[in-house]
Motif scaffolding. Structure first.
Motif, PDB file in Angstrom:
ATOM      1  N   GLY A  92      -1.397  10.063  -5.010  1.00  0.00           N
ATOM      2  CA  GLY A  92      -1.024   9.056  -5.984  1.00  0.00           C
ATOM      3  C   GLY A  92       0.111   8.224  -5.421  1.00  0.00           C
ATOM      4  O   GLY A  92       0.046   7.759  -4.288  1.00  0.00           O
ATOM      5  N   SER A  93       1.178   8.056  -6.203  1.00  0.00           N
ATOM      6  CA  SER A  93       2.345   7.314  -5.731  1.00  0.00           C
ATOM      7  C   SER A  93       3.504   8.237  -5.374  1.00  0.00           C
ATOM      8  O   SER A  93       4.641   7.793  -5.241  1.00  0.00           O
ATOM      9  CB  SER A  93       2.792   6.320  -6.814  1.00  0.00           C
ATOM     10  OG  SER A  93       1.793   5.369  -7.051  1.00  0.00           O
ATOM     11  N   ASN A  94       3.215   9.531  -5.209  1.00  0.00           N
ATOM     12  CA  ASN A  94       4.244  10.504  -4.856  1.00  0.00           C
ATOM     13  C   ASN A  94       4.593  10.337  -3.377  1.00  0.00           C
ATOM     14  O   ASN A  94       3.857  10.792  -2.494  1.00  0.00           O
ATOM     15  CB  ASN A  94       3.753  11.923  -5.142  1.00  0.00           C
ATOM     16  CG  ASN A  94       4.826  12.969  -4.877  1.00  0.00           C
ATOM     17  OD1 ASN A  94       5.877  12.684  -4.311  1.00  0.00           O
ATOM     18  ND2 ASN A  94       4.563  14.200  -5.290  1.00  0.00           N
ATOM     19  N   SER A  95       5.713   9.682  -3.106  1.00  0.00           N
ATOM     20  CA  SER A  95       6.084   9.378  -1.723  1.00  0.00           C
ATOM     21  C   SER A  95       6.323  10.628  -0.893  1.00  0.00           C
ATOM     22  O   SER A  95       6.280  10.585   0.336  1.00  0.00           O
ATOM     23  CB  SER A  95       7.338   8.488  -1.703  1.00  0.00           C
ATOM     24  OG  SER A  95       8.418   9.129  -2.356  1.00  0.00           O
ATOM     25  N   HIS A  96       6.573  11.757  -1.549  1.00  0.00           N
ATOM     26  CA  HIS A  96       6.834  12.991  -0.822  1.00  0.00           C
ATOM     27  C   HIS A  96       5.550  13.652  -0.336  1.00  0.00           C
ATOM     28  O   HIS A  96       5.602  14.570   0.478  1.00  0.00           O
ATOM     29  CB  HIS A  96       7.615  13.965  -1.701  1.00  0.00           C
ATOM     30  CG  HIS A  96       8.943  13.429  -2.157  1.00  0.00           C
ATOM     31  ND1 HIS A  96      10.009  13.262  -1.297  1.00  0.00           N
ATOM     32  CD2 HIS A  96       9.365  12.984  -3.365  1.00  0.00           C
ATOM     33  CE1 HIS A  96      11.040  12.754  -1.966  1.00  0.00           C
ATOM     34  NE2 HIS A  96      10.670  12.587  -3.215  1.00  0.00           N
ATOM     35  N   ARG A  97       4.388  13.186  -0.841  1.00  0.00           N
ATOM     36  CA  ARG A  97       3.126  13.790  -0.428  1.00  0.00           C
ATOM     37  C   ARG A  97       2.251  12.826   0.364  1.00  0.00           C
ATOM     38  O   ARG A  97       1.096  13.119   0.634  1.00  0.00           O
ATOM     39  CB  ARG A  97       2.357  14.284  -1.665  1.00  0.00           C
ATOM     40  CG  ARG A  97       3.031  15.433  -2.397  1.00  0.00           C
ATOM     41  CD  ARG A  97       2.098  16.032  -3.430  1.00  0.00           C
ATOM     42  NE  ARG A  97       0.873  16.544  -2.829  1.00  0.00           N
ATOM     43  CZ  ARG A  97      -0.185  16.950  -3.528  1.00  0.00           C
ATOM     44  NH1 ARG A  97      -0.181  16.891  -4.845  1.00  0.00           N
ATOM     45  NH2 ARG A  97      -1.258  17.407  -2.918  1.00  0.00           N
ATOM     46  N   ILE A  98       2.807  11.689   0.716  1.00  0.00           N
ATOM     47  CA  ILE A  98       2.049  10.713   1.490  1.00  0.00           C
ATOM     48  C   ILE A  98       1.692  11.296   2.855  1.00  0.00           C
ATOM     49  O   ILE A  98       2.534  11.893   3.534  1.00  0.00           O
ATOM     50  CB  ILE A  98       2.861   9.409   1.637  1.00  0.00           C
ATOM     51  CG1 ILE A  98       2.837   8.652   0.307  1.00  0.00           C
ATOM     52  CG2 ILE A  98       2.332   8.536   2.766  1.00  0.00           C
ATOM     53  CD1 ILE A  98       3.700   7.415   0.301  1.00  0.00           C
ATOM     54  N   ALA A 155       0.830  -1.205   0.000  1.00  0.00           N
ATOM     55  CA  ALA A 155       0.000   0.000   0.000  1.00  0.00           C
ATOM     56  C   ALA A 155       0.860   1.248   0.000  1.00  0.00           C
ATOM     57  O   ALA A 155       1.453   1.615   1.022  1.00  0.00           O
ATOM     58  CB  ALA A 155      -0.926  -0.004   1.220  1.00  0.00           C
ATOM     59  N   ILE A 156       0.912   1.890  -1.153  1.00  0.00           N
ATOM     60  CA  ILE A 156       1.606   3.173  -1.247  1.00  0.00           C
ATOM     61  C   ILE A 156       0.655   4.272  -1.726  1.00  0.00           C
ATOM     62  O   ILE A 156       0.671   5.381  -1.197  1.00  0.00           O
ATOM     63  CB  ILE A 156       2.843   3.087  -2.184  1.00  0.00           C
ATOM     64  CG1 ILE A 156       3.543   4.457  -2.264  1.00  0.00           C
ATOM     65  CG2 ILE A 156       2.494   2.567  -3.561  1.00  0.00           C
ATOM     66  CD1 ILE A 156       4.862   4.438  -3.004  1.00  0.00           C
ATOM     67  N   THR A 157      -0.198   3.971  -2.709  1.00  0.00           N
ATOM     68  CA  THR A 157      -1.017   4.997  -3.358  1.00  0.00           C
ATOM     69  C   THR A 157      -2.053   5.584  -2.406  1.00  0.00           C
ATOM     70  O   THR A 157      -2.725   4.856  -1.673  1.00  0.00           O
ATOM     71  CB  THR A 157      -1.736   4.398  -4.577  1.00  0.00           C
ATOM     72  OG1 THR A 157      -0.777   3.772  -5.414  1.00  0.00           O
ATOM     73  CG2 THR A 157      -2.466   5.476  -5.363  1.00  0.00           C
ATOM     74  N   LEU A 167       2.047  -4.431   3.415  1.00  0.00           N
ATOM     75  CA  LEU A 167       3.242  -3.614   3.619  1.00  0.00           C
ATOM     76  C   LEU A 167       2.844  -2.173   3.309  1.00  0.00           C
ATOM     77  O   LEU A 167       2.642  -1.803   2.150  1.00  0.00           O
ATOM     78  CB  LEU A 167       4.376  -4.083   2.707  1.00  0.00           C
ATOM     79  CG  LEU A 167       5.735  -3.413   2.889  1.00  0.00           C
ATOM     80  CD1 LEU A 167       6.273  -3.627   4.298  1.00  0.00           C
ATOM     81  CD2 LEU A 167       6.728  -3.934   1.852  1.00  0.00           C
ATOM     82  N   VAL A 168       2.708  -1.367   4.348  1.00  0.00           N
ATOM     83  CA  VAL A 168       2.171  -0.009   4.231  1.00  0.00           C
ATOM     84  C   VAL A 168       3.311   1.007   4.225  1.00  0.00           C
ATOM     85  O   VAL A 168       4.189   0.977   5.091  1.00  0.00           O
ATOM     86  CB  VAL A 168       1.204   0.297   5.395  1.00  0.00           C
ATOM     87  CG1 VAL A 168       0.739   1.754   5.341  1.00  0.00           C
ATOM     88  CG2 VAL A 168       0.002  -0.642   5.343  1.00  0.00           C
ATOM     89  N   VAL A 169       3.250   1.909   3.253  1.00  0.00           N
ATOM     90  CA  VAL A 169       4.222   3.004   3.184  1.00  0.00           C
ATOM     91  C   VAL A 169       3.639   4.198   3.925  1.00  0.00           C
ATOM     92  O   VAL A 169       2.556   4.696   3.591  1.00  0.00           O
ATOM     93  CB  VAL A 169       4.529   3.390   1.729  1.00  0.00           C
ATOM     94  CG1 VAL A 169       5.558   4.524   1.691  1.00  0.00           C
ATOM     95  CG2 VAL A 169       5.030   2.189   0.945  1.00  0.00           C
TER      96      VAL A 169
END
Length: 390
Positions: free
Chosen positions: A134-140, A127-129, A170-172
Motif C-alpha cells: 500500500g502506502s506503507n513506506s516501511h514495507r516498500i 509512485a509510492i503505492t 517521481l518514484v519512491v
C-alpha cells in the motif's frame, strides 16, 4: 486590533479564485465528462491553465512559478472542481512533485523540471503505492542499487495516476547501505521513456480522464543525478510531499461537493410537484441540503487552516490539520453528492446532470490518497495520544 485572528483569505487569493472560476466555467462538467468518455485527458484545459499561470502558483518565481503557497494551488483546484473539472494531476504534478523538488531537489533538478511543471508543459506522476505494501513506506520493496555512476531500480507500483500523460515519474524506493545493510527511503525521477520502465493500465469503474496504472521497473538504469536530494533525508522528503497531497485532495473533494450542492440547490428552486411550490421549500429536502452546506464550510475552513500551517513552515501541525481536512472534505463530498442525487430523484442518475458518475468518484475520496481509517489512526495516536493499533 493587533494579533486579531482572521478567517478571510488574502485579497490576492480571492481574486485568484474569481479568475480561475471564470476560466473553468468556460469548460465545465460537460467538457470533463466528454473527455472521460473519449478516454482522453483534459489537454486543452491543462495547457490553457498552464499558460495562464494557474498550475504553478505554488512554485518559486525563479523557475516560472507564482511564488505562492500550497493554499493558492489548493484554491485553484477547488475552483476547477467546483466548475466540474477536477483533475488528480494537479494533486500530483505541481503539488507533490513540484513541492518535493522545490524543497529538496538539486539546482540542476530544479532547473530541469520545475519550469515545465509550472507551465504544465511537463507533467510528473508520483509512485509510492505497491501491491503488497500500500502506502506503507516501511514495507516498500522497490529498491535501488548503485552500479558505477548509475542507479538501477527494480520493483512494482500500483494505482499510479496519470502515467499516460506524464513525462516522468517521481518514484519512491529504498537504497541499501553497503556497510550496514540498512534500507532507507529515497526518491528518484524516472523519465517514462526509460528502458525497463513499463506501464499497464488498470481498468476502473470510474468515469474519469485520470487513469490508473501498474508500473513495472525491471533493471531501470538512471544517472546519478536522478536521486532527489539527500538519501539520508528520504522520509523527510517524502512527507514533505504528502501533506500537500492531503490538502489538495481535500480541495478537490470540497470543490466537487460545491459542484453537486450547486446543482441540487438550483434544481430544488425550480422543480415543482405540489401546488406550484418548489421542492426546496420542503424541509425534507431543505434541511439535508443545509446540513451539507454546513459540513462543507467546516471542511473548507479546515483545509485553509491546513494550508496556512503548511505555508507557515509548521510541518508537524500541518500534518495533523491536513489529515483532518482530507477526512472532513471526503465525508462532505460523499454526503453532498448523495443528497444531490436524492434531491433530483430519477434525474440524479440521468447523464444530463452528471451526478450518477460522481457517486463512485466521491467514494474514492474516502480511500485515496489516504483511507478514512488511516486518518482516524493518525488522529487517535498523534492527536489523542492513544496506543498504536498496528
Amino acid at each position: 486590533m493587533t494579533g486579531a485572528m482572521t478567517f478571510n483569505e488574502p485579497p490576492e487569493r480571492v481574486e485568484l479564485r474569481a479568475v480561475v472560476s471564470a476560466f473553468a466555467g468556460g469548460y465545465g462538467s460537460a467538457y470533463y465528462r466528454a473527455k472521460a468518455k473519449e478516454d482522453a485527458y483534459l489537454t486543452e484545459l491543462w495547457r490553457e491553465a498552464g499558460k495562464l499561470g494557474y498550475l504553478g502558483v505554488n512554485l518559486p518565481e525563479e523557475y516560472g512559478g507564482g511564488g505562492g503557497g500550497i493554499g493558492d494551488l489548493a484554491a485553484v483546484l477547488e475552483e476547477l472542481s467546483a466548475a466540474g473539472c477536477p483533475t488528480l494531476m494537479m494533486v500530483v504534478s505541481p503539488a507533490i512533485c513540484g513541492t518535493v523538488l522545490s524543497r529538496f531537489g538539486t539546482p540542476g533538478q530544479r532547473e530541469r523540471w520545475l519550469p515545465g511543471i509550472a507551465t504544465g508543459e511537463t507533467i510528473m506522476a508520483f509512485a509510492i503505492t505497491e501491491p503488497d505494501a500500500g502506502s506503507n513506506s516501511h514495507r516498500i520493496t522497490t529498491t535501488a542499487r548503485r552500479e558505477g555512476d548509475q542507479w538501477v531500480l527494480n520493483g512494482r507500483k500500483t494505482f499510479i495516476s496519470g502515467v499516460d500523460v506524464a513525462d516522468a515519474v517521481l518514484v519512491v524506493g529504498r537504497i541499501q547501505d553497503e556497510d550496514t545493510g540498512r534500507l532507507s527511503a529515497a526518491l528518484f525521477v524516472v523519465p517514462t521513456d526509460t528502458p525497463g520502465f513499463e506501464k499497464h493500465r488498470i481498468e476502473m469503474d470510474l468515469v474519469s480522464p485520470d487513469h490508473q496504472y501498474q508500473l513495472f521497473l525491471d533493471d531501470v538504469r538512471l544517472p546519478a543525478d536522478a536521486l532527489v536530494g539527500d538519501p539520508d533525508a528520504g522520509l523527510l522528503q517524502l512527507f514533505a510531499g504528502l501533506n500537500p497531497e492531503r490538502i489538495m485532495a481535500a480541495s478537490l473533494a470540497a470543490g466537487s461537493a460545491r459542484h453537486a450542492l450547486d446543482k441540487a440547490v438550483a434544481y430544488a428552486k425550480e422543480r415543482t410537484v405540489w401546488r406550484n411550490t418548489p421542492i426546496g421549500a420542503h424541509q425534507g429536502l431543505a434541511h439535508p441540503l443545509a446540513q451539507v452546506k454546513i459540513e462543507l464550510e467546516q471542511a473548507r475552513l479546515m483545509t485553509q487552516h491546513a494550508a496556512f500551517r503548511y505555508d507557515s513552515g509548521d510541518d508537524a501541525g500541518a500534518g495533523e490539520a491536513a489529515n483532518m481536512a482530507k477526512y472532513a472534505a471526503a465525508e462532505a463530498c460523499v454526503r453532498a453528492i448523495d443528497q444531490a442525487v436524492q434531491t433530483l430523484g430519477g434525474n440524479g442518475l440521468a447523464s444530463e446532470y452528471g451526478l450518477g458518475s460522481a457517486i463512485a468518484s466521491a467514494r474514492l475520496a474516502r480511500i485515496a490518497p489516504v483511507s478514512r481509517e488511516m486518518v482516524l489512526n493518525y488522529v487517535a495516536q498523534q492527536s489523542l495520544g492513544l496506543p498504536k493499533s498496528y
